[in-house]
Design an enzyme around this catalytic site. Sequence first.
Site, short mmCIF file in Angstrom:
data_model
loop_
_atom_site.label_atom_id
_atom_site.label_comp_id
_atom_site.label_asym_id
_atom_site.label_seq_id
_atom_site.Cartn_x
_atom_site.Cartn_y
_atom_site.Cartn_z
N ASP A 1 -4.85 -12.89 9.85
CA ASP A 1 -5.56 -11.67 9.47
C ASP A 1 -6.70 -11.35 10.42
O ASP A 1 -7.63 -12.15 10.57
CB ASP A 1 -6.10 -11.82 8.04
CG ASP A 1 -6.68 -10.53 7.50
OD1 ASP A 1 -6.07 -9.46 7.72
OD2 ASP A 1 -7.75 -10.58 6.87
N LYS B 1 0.85 -1.20 0.00
CA LYS B 1 0.00 0.00 0.00
C LYS B 1 0.89 1.25 0.00
O LYS B 1 0.94 2.01 0.95
CB LYS B 1 -0.93 -0.02 1.21
CG LYS B 1 -1.90 -1.20 1.17
CD LYS B 1 -2.73 -1.30 2.44
CE LYS B 1 -3.65 -2.51 2.41
NZ LYS B 1 -4.43 -2.69 3.65
#
Length: 312
Positions: free
Chosen positions: A243, A161
Amino acid sequence: MTESQTKSPLDPMAPGVTPLDREWLRSAVRATLDEDLGGFPGRDVTSFATISPSEQVTAHLMARQDGVVAGLAALPEALTQVAERFGMGEVAVSFDVQDGARVTAGQRLAVLTAPVQALLIAERSLLNLASRASGVATATRGFADILLETGTGAMVLDTRKTTPMLRELDKYAVRAGGGTNKRMGLYDVAMVKDNHVVAAGSVSAAVAAVRAMFPDVLIQVEADTFDQAIEAVNAGARFLLLDNMSNEEMARVVAALRPREPEIGKVELEATGTVTLERAAGIAATGVDYMSVGALTHSAPILDLALDLVSR
């Protein structure tokens, strides 16, 4: 044309880390200048109209905030390229600090001597790059310091990102700030995420498909639950992304897998999703090896740096 020169006794690159790619930096600065000047060689209509091309100046790069600096190599690169574009005289840059250094508001970081036109043309480009990198390094250092204090050995990782076309700089800034790079792109590491699992039919099928086509590539598997983590390891994965798991569930995965490592080999475990400074110490205490933080590169504010003219 007089060839410009830069004098930098202190290498601005962060010591002890993989350096910023110099060819990438040249290309990035060239594109940044083209954008600001309207092409090559381009023009600065204000500076060309108001300032003599022969007038020299000395300026200081100053920190306006406390933080960690990175990207200082953009200074001599931008000044040199501008001087060469327009046939200006010599430029010189000397550094008081290196990338990765902690700095305080009001601290001088570098001394630049150049034609006034060259300095004013390069100013915004070099500040944009160095301020951006310093902001990422500062954010990374915050996590790295907390993890160091825990004594667990856990490390902070970056993600993909990043700012488009600035990944090399963003990743370098993470290293300068005490973090560790994960993968550079889609090409160097296979990351099996939920959509890949759906497409392949199962975690096991996805892992097998990657191994069949790219046998030499490291495979990382995202697991949302304890059961998915165990399935991934049984399928042959040795790097798991845990996650959005609670600390308790991550600790359960660690407790289940560590005793198996003498038989199956090291399993690297990464906490990902909703990782914040407030949670960092608790996550490290679960026994994971890494925590990835997208905010290092997608949300870090710049570190305010400025060029102050001190003589003409």
